[in-house]
Design a protein around this motif. Structure first.
Motif, mmCIF file in Angstrom:
data_model
loop_
_atom_site.group_PDB
_atom_site.id
_atom_site.type_symbol
_atom_site.label_atom_id
_atom_site.label_comp_id
_atom_site.label_asym_id
_atom_site.label_seq_id
_atom_site.Cartn_x
_atom_site.Cartn_y
_atom_site.Cartn_z
ATOM 1 N N ASP A 195 0.875 -1.090 0.094
ATOM 2 C CA ASP A 195 0.057 0.012 0.250
ATOM 3 C C ASP A 195 0.896 1.294 0.143
ATOM 4 O O ASP A 195 1.541 1.507 0.938
ATOM 5 N N LEU A 196 0.825 1.848 -0.973
ATOM 6 C CA LEU A 196 1.836 3.076 -1.242
ATOM 7 C C LEU A 196 1.468 4.350 -0.620
ATOM 8 O O LEU A 196 2.163 5.315 -0.559
ATOM 9 N N SER A 197 -0.037 4.324 -0.407
ATOM 10 C CA SER A 197 -0.419 5.794 0.477
ATOM 11 C C SER A 197 0.129 5.904 1.745
ATOM 12 O O SER A 197 0.050 7.092 2.339
ATOM 13 N N GLN A 198 0.643 4.804 2.432
ATOM 14 C CA GLN A 198 1.561 5.071 3.622
ATOM 15 C C GLN A 198 2.677 6.148 3.372
ATOM 16 O O GLN A 198 2.980 6.510 4.337
ATOM 17 N N TYR A 199 3.202 6.249 2.086
ATOM 18 C CA TYR A 199 4.296 6.872 1.975
ATOM 19 C C TYR A 199 3.954 8.536 1.540
ATOM 20 O O TYR A 199 4.899 9.384 1.586
ATOM 21 N N LEU A 200 2.698 8.674 1.699
ATOM 22 C CA LEU A 200 2.393 9.956 0.988
ATOM 23 C C LEU A 200 2.776 11.385 2.176
ATOM 24 O O LEU A 200 3.189 12.167 1.872
ATOM 25 N N PRO A 201 2.675 10.898 3.507
ATOM 26 C CA PRO A 201 3.028 11.646 4.416
ATOM 27 C C PRO A 201 4.458 12.169 3.955
ATOM 28 O O PRO A 201 5.174 13.293 4.441
ATOM 29 N N ILE A 202 5.407 11.153 3.916
ATOM 30 C CA ILE A 202 6.976 11.299 3.739
ATOM 31 C C ILE A 202 7.116 12.204 2.591
ATOM 32 O O ILE A 202 8.012 13.201 2.354
ATOM 33 N N LEU A 203 6.383 11.633 1.442
ATOM 34 C CA LEU A 203 6.573 12.559 0.296
ATOM 35 C C LEU A 203 6.278 13.897 0.199
ATOM 36 O O LEU A 203 6.873 14.955 -0.113
ATOM 37 N N LEU A 204 5.021 14.156 1.155
ATOM 38 C CA LEU A 204 4.494 15.911 1.349
ATOM 39 C C LEU A 204 5.806 16.479 2.182
ATOM 40 O O LEU A 204 6.068 17.447 2.153
ATOM 41 N N PHE A 205 6.299 15.784 3.083
ATOM 42 C CA PHE A 205 7.342 16.260 4.038
ATOM 43 C C PHE A 205 8.478 16.493 3.234
ATOM 44 O O PHE A 205 8.986 17.864 3.218
ATOM 45 N N LEU A 206 8.878 15.741 2.140
ATOM 46 C CA LEU A 206 9.949 15.951 1.218
ATOM 47 C C LEU A 206 9.705 17.278 0.534
ATOM 48 O O LEU A 206 10.594 17.938 0.205
ATOM 49 N N ALA A 207 8.271 17.407 -0.207
ATOM 50 C CA ALA A 207 8.301 18.385 -0.859
ATOM 51 C C ALA A 207 8.189 19.710 -0.234
ATOM 52 O O ALA A 207 8.629 20.413 -0.825
ATOM 53 N N VAL A 208 7.584 19.621 0.969
ATOM 54 C CA VAL A 208 7.707 21.041 1.696
ATOM 55 C C VAL A 208 8.982 21.226 2.051
ATOM 56 O O VAL A 208 9.556 22.460 2.026
ATOM 57 N N ALA A 209 9.900 20.474 2.430
ATOM 58 C CA ALA A 209 11.455 20.520 2.687
ATOM 59 C C ALA A 209 12.140 21.137 1.611
ATOM 60 O O ALA A 209 13.002 22.190 1.749
#
Length: 124
Positions: A3-17
């Motif tokens: 389930d790749l949706s678990q990685y969405l917060p990490i990707l959002l964090f990386l995008a914001v950073a």
């Protein structure tokens, strides 16, 4: 199936950073260009050292011993940073913690003896 949706917060964090990093680097340069702070002239571009022009070529290489002393300082600074919390909690952690710290200190002592032997601490 993963389930790749678990990685969405990490990707959002990386995008914001990445966005904030780019903003902190790019915005001051852009504002400097737009407000006229970017105005190079010979006096502004000249190198100076302690208020007077450099008397040697600024591209001279440093002696490697300078870097060795700096690395030794960092190593022993880290030793002090690890030693204090260990000393506070050594009685609660037991013999394993004591033995592992003694191995760590012995490795650092061997490194210091080697640096001393090869002359890394000698300065001309």
């Amino acid at each position: 199936m993963v389930d790749l949706s678990q990685y969405l917060p990490i990707l959002l964090f990386l995008a914001v950073a990445l966005g904030l990093s780019a903003a902190f680097v790019g915005l001051p340069m852009l504002v400097g260009r737009l407000t006229g702070a970017h105005n190079p002239y010979p006096d502004k571009l000249a190198e100076y050292e302690c208020g007077f022009p450099a008397f040697e070529d600024p591209r001279n290489q440093f002696d490697v011993r300078f870097y060795l002393v700096a690395i030794l300082f960092i190593v022993f600074d880290l030793e002090a940073a690890f030693l204090y919390p260990w000393a506070v909690s050594v009685f609660e952690l037991g013999w394993t913690a004591w033995i592992s710290m003694m191995v760590f200190i012995a490795e650092l002592a061997l490194g210091l003896a080697y640096a001393w032997k090869v002359g890394a601490l000698e300065w001309e």
